[in-house]
Design a protein around this motif. Structure first.
Motif, short mmCIF file in Angstrom:
data_model
loop_
_atom_site.label_atom_id
_atom_site.label_comp_id
_atom_site.label_asym_id
_atom_site.label_seq_id
_atom_site.Cartn_x
_atom_site.Cartn_y
_atom_site.Cartn_z
N THR A 92 40.14 38.11 33.07
CA THR A 92 41.35 37.99 32.24
C THR A 92 42.63 38.04 33.06
OG1 THR A 92 40.17 39.12 30.45
CG2 THR A 92 42.56 38.95 30.25
N LEU A 93 42.71 38.97 34.01
CA LEU A 93 43.96 39.19 34.75
C LEU A 93 43.90 38.69 36.19
CD1 LEU A 93 44.94 42.75 33.44
CD2 LEU A 93 45.71 40.51 32.64
N GLY A 94 42.84 38.04 36.55
CA GLY A 94 42.77 37.42 37.87
C GLY A 94 42.83 38.41 39.01
N GLU A 95 43.86 38.34 39.84
CA GLU A 95 43.93 39.13 41.06
C GLU A 95 44.72 40.43 40.91
OE1 GLU A 95 45.40 36.64 44.14
OE2 GLU A 95 43.70 35.26 44.08
N VAL A 96 45.03 40.85 39.70
CA VAL A 96 45.71 42.13 39.51
C VAL A 96 44.81 43.25 40.05
CG1 VAL A 96 46.62 43.79 37.84
CG2 VAL A 96 47.00 41.34 37.51
N PRO A 97 45.29 44.08 41.00
CA PRO A 97 44.43 45.14 41.57
C PRO A 97 43.94 46.11 40.50
CG PRO A 97 46.36 44.78 42.95
CD PRO A 97 46.58 43.99 41.69
N LEU A 98 42.69 46.53 40.66
CA LEU A 98 42.06 47.46 39.73
C LEU A 98 41.50 48.63 40.54
CD1 LEU A 98 41.10 47.97 36.76
CD2 LEU A 98 38.97 46.80 37.40
N TYR A 99 41.77 49.85 40.08
CA TYR A 99 41.39 51.04 40.83
C TYR A 99 40.58 51.99 39.95
CZ TYR A 99 45.29 49.35 43.69
OH TYR A 99 46.13 48.57 44.44
N ASN A 100 39.59 52.62 40.55
CA ASN A 100 38.81 53.65 39.88
C ASN A 100 39.15 54.99 40.51
OD1 ASN A 100 36.88 54.79 38.15
ND2 ASN A 100 35.27 54.63 39.69
N GLU A 114 39.47 51.10 45.31
CA GLU A 114 39.96 49.81 44.84
C GLU A 114 38.77 48.91 44.56
OE1 GLU A 114 43.00 46.11 45.89
OE2 GLU A 114 42.81 47.80 47.28
N ILE A 115 38.68 48.47 43.32
CA ILE A 115 37.55 47.65 42.88
C ILE A 115 37.83 46.20 43.27
CG2 ILE A 115 36.19 46.91 40.90
CD1 ILE A 115 37.21 49.50 39.49
N GLU A 116 36.97 45.66 44.09
CA GLU A 116 37.16 44.28 44.57
C GLU A 116 36.20 43.31 43.92
OE1 GLU A 116 36.83 44.68 48.77
OE2 GLU A 116 38.82 45.59 48.99
#
Length: 322
Positions: A208-216, A231-233
């Motif tokens: 949905t958001l493409g390359e927006v960084p996502l962190y756990n 950082e979830i890659e």
């Protein structure tokens, strides 16, 4: 928020409480911590259990000679029931709050505009609160009508140019259901915390958001909000790693006899370091939550109760909660 900041400047701890707490539970906490004052606003009716306490209606006169608090001054006390069902009062010092906030600024670089969804009586709110104010950013606070509405969150993100937010993975799943590709173009980072993060949430995020960084993020209240971040890659596996410990956090994975285990072997995660408390306030009914290990010197460890294993095939400093 003004009251919290005032307490920090005065060196007096604050205790955030849910106004909807059962009276017996709230009164027990207030009595055990010798709370004598309750702060409220006209917009928030004073709970029945607080009416017998003094209410601060007007601030006292300013004292220009008031000394600044030291790092050992208590910043706040937050209660958590954990798995026992008995409330535990967690004391956090100003130094521990500073360690936690500095690590957040070093890792994320601050938050220009942060959408704060966590209630202020949960310490997860402090991640966005102090990280934003300490970096000169802007807090976006939903009103009561918007608090449980994912569509309202999406509109707030677009209207205010929100760059960062933090929420439970399950709550983020509800927000993703309202989004389409190309929405929320201002987002520069999404943090997930509070529960195990399933891989399908990450897959939906990237779709949905493409390359927006996502962190756990992972961390118990006893470690001042957080202790690990990843950082979830990519969206692989049923659950995602909790990541590396923060620079001021030490970790040890042990068996049932508190002996360190080899990488790849499951065990209980112990945490230590300057942001980890070494005991609870009040009755010492949970003393077994804190231990000393013979081969780590005077460092006192907090037993998280979570089972993890180091991921030997990627990075030995990462752990996965199982």
């Amino acid at each position: 928020l003004v009251a919290m900041l005032a307490c920090l400047v005065a060196g007096k701890p604050f205790l955030p409480l849910d106004p909807a707490l059962p009276a017996a539970c709230a009164e027990s906490l207030l009595d055990s911590l010798s709370v004598t004052r309750v702060m409220a606003t006209d917009a928030l009716p004073l709970p029945e259990w607080a009416r017998a306490r003094d209410r601060i209606a007007e601030p006292p006169p300013a004292d220009d000679d008031m000394p600044l608090p030291g790092p050992a001054a208590m910043a706040y006390v937050i209660h958590t029931s954990g798995s026992s069902g008995t409330p535990k009062s967690v004391p956090i010092t100003q130094a521990q709050l500073a360690w936690s906030t500095r690590a957040r600024l070093q890792y994320y670089g601050g938050y220009p505009v942060f959408l704060l969804l966590s209630p202020l009586f949960f310490d997860s709110a402090f991640a966005g609160l102090w990280g934003t104010l300490a970096s000169g950013g802007t807090l976006v606070l939903p009103d009561e009508a918007q608090a449980g509405d994912p569509r309202a969150w999406r509109e707030s993100i677009d209207r205010h140019g929100v760059t960062h937010t933090l929420m439970l993975p399950s709550v983020y799943g509800a927000l993703l259901e309202t989004l389409r590709s190309g929405d929320c173009v201002s987002l520069a980072g999404v943090m997930l915390a509070g529960e195990a993060c399933p891989g399908d949430i990450a897959a939906r995020h990237f779709d949905t958001l493409g390359e927006v960084p996502l962190y756990n993020e992972y961390g118990p209240t006893e470690a001042t909000v957080w202790s690990h971040v990843h950082e979830i890659e990519s969206a692989t596996g049923a659950s995602l790693p909790i990541g590396k410990p923060l620079p001021h956090i030490r970790q040890c994975i042990v068996d049932r006899y508190l002996r360190p285990v080899m990488p790849g072997i499951a065990g209980e995660l112990l945490l230590g370091g300057p942001a980890v408390i070494d005991g609870y306030l009040g009755k010492d009914t949970h003393a077994d939550s804190f231990v000393n290990l013979s081969d780590t010197g005077p460092l006192r460890w907090y037993r998280s109760g979570d089972r993890v294993r180091e991921l030997v095939h990627t990075d030995l400093s990462r752990a996965r909660r199982i």
